[in-house]
Design an enzyme around this catalytic site. Structure first.
Site, PDB file in Angstrom:
ATOM      1  N   LYS A  82       0.835  -1.204   0.000  1.00  0.00           N
ATOM      2  CA  LYS A  82       0.000   0.000   0.000  1.00  0.00           C
ATOM      3  C   LYS A  82       0.870   1.254   0.000  1.00  0.00           C
ATOM      4  O   LYS A  82       0.677   2.154  -0.831  1.00  0.00           O
ATOM      5  CB  LYS A  82      -0.921   0.010   1.229  1.00  0.00           C
ATOM      6  CG  LYS A  82      -1.875   1.198   1.258  1.00  0.00           C
ATOM      7  CD  LYS A  82      -2.503   1.410   2.627  1.00  0.00           C
ATOM      8  CE  LYS A  82      -1.533   2.151   3.518  1.00  0.00           C
ATOM      9  NZ  LYS A  82      -2.172   2.592   4.796  1.00  0.00           N
ATOM     10  N   ASP A 132      -6.363   0.753   0.878  1.00  0.00           N
ATOM     11  CA  ASP A 132      -6.398   1.066   2.308  1.00  0.00           C
ATOM     12  C   ASP A 132      -7.760   0.638   2.853  1.00  0.00           C
ATOM     13  O   ASP A 132      -8.556  -0.008   2.168  1.00  0.00           O
ATOM     14  CB  ASP A 132      -6.132   2.555   2.547  1.00  0.00           C
ATOM     15  CG  ASP A 132      -7.291   3.442   2.117  1.00  0.00           C
ATOM     16  OD1 ASP A 132      -8.210   2.946   1.410  1.00  0.00           O
ATOM     17  OD2 ASP A 132      -7.294   4.638   2.483  1.00  0.00           O
TER      18      ASP A 132
END
Length: 341
Positions: free
Chosen positions: A211, A229
């Site tokens: 991420k 996320d």
């Protein structure tokens, strides 16, 4: 001469026969009383008077005859069950997903990363600090950090306790201090003080996962990437783009739906929508511009007035998360740490 015989006494007159009490003396014809009208024949004892026939009542012990039960008394034939809608085909889902992306682009033409940064190093550190806290809190914390440690070399040589004090507002400050000082040392030692622009290099740095790597690649290097996320995960599932709750699997599945050129901006738009309207606990369904494309409509507040009160940031008339937002952002900048909104 013979004496005359005494005369026989006269026979007493027979008295009139007394009127028999049973028979009354007949009145003379002129005295005949007018015959009284015959009384209405009354019922003989034990029988009801001959009147209008009463409605036949039920014989004792039997229910009174009543109207035949309505047809509804019988189990009414129920309506045929509505056939469940056919499962959405893969092609239909892809088309719907791409339409969501296009419409979000119209709603959020200003979507952007909500971390303040001036270079790849600042973006990398800020993204690591954003774990388990808000971008706003990070943006309020990093100015002092970067003022004191502007380069990887400076941060790698810092005193850990001093770094901890600076980043304390972001939470988990000891673990985060170890991560950002470790990645700063790796950049200094292995990459000449520069942030690498490849996924395989970034994920080797302390505290950096896929991420974080995609945030840096997409916004500092222009390399397309999907940032999965917590907001992206929630909305991808609500929109039925995936059924997985594994970030890596979600990333892979969503990557097959959209062109690679859309990945970075798609991530910003979805995250913007999740932070402003499609909240985790109470989505503002009644104020959502894409309800006609959402299979999860109704999970949140559907009343428009109540839903509008749930909107956040610029959508609700509040400051955004960046102290220095990019040009074109319609909201107000965030206040500095300790400042009033």
């Amino acid at each position: 001469m013979k004496p005359s015989e005494p005369a026989e006494p006269a026979k007493p007159t027979a008295p009139a026969k007394p009127v028999t009490s049973a028979k009354l003396a007949r009145p003379t014809a002129s005295a005949k009383p007018t015959a009284p009208a015959k009384p209405v024949t009354s019922a003989k004892p034990g029988k009801p008077a001959p009147s209008a026939k009463p409605v036949t009542s039920a014989k004792p012990g039997k229910p009174a005859p009543s109207a035949k039960p309505a047809a509804s008394a019988k189990p009414a034939p129920s309506a045929k069950p509505v056939k469940p809608a056919k499962p959405e085909s893969r092609l239909a889902m892809v088309r719907r997903a791409r339409r969501i992306n296009r419409e979000l682009a119209e709603v959020y033409p200003y979507a952007h990363p909500e971390l303040d940064f001036r270079n790849p190093f600042e973006l990398l550190v800020a993204t690591v600090l954003s774990a388990q806290t808000t971008d706003l809190r990070v943006n309020q914390t990093t100015p002092a950090l970067f003022a004191k440690y502007p380069t990887p070399e400076d941060l790698a040589a810092a005193v850990p306790e001093e770094v901890e004090e600076l980043i304390r507002p972001t939470g988990f400050f000891r673990a985060k201090t170890k991560s950002i000082m470790g990645l700063a040392a790796a950049l200094r030692d292995d990459f000449g003080g520069e942030v690498p622009g490849r996924l395989e290099d970034l994920v080797k740095l302390p505290g950096v996962g896929r991420k974080t790597a995609f945030v840096v690649l997409g916004n500092a290097f222009g390399v397309p990437g999907i940032t999965v996320d917590t907001h992206f995960m929630r909305l991808a599932r609500r929109w039925r783009w995936t059924e997985s709750d594994d970030p890596v699997k979600i990333e892979a599945e969503v990557a097959t739906i959209f062109p690679k050129s859309e990945w970075t901006m798609l991530s910003h738009r979805v995250i913007f929508h999740g932070r402003r309207i499609c909240h985790a606990r109470k989505p503002a369904c009644g104020a959502c511009p894409i309800t006609h494309l959402c299979p999860s409509y109704g999970e949140g507040e559907t009343d428009p007035e109540k839903a509008r009160k749930l909107l956040k940031y610029e959508m609700g008339g509040f400051p955004g998360q960046r102290l220095n937002p990019p040009a074109g952002y319609p909201g107000r900048p965030a206040p500095p740490l300790g400042g009033d909104a």
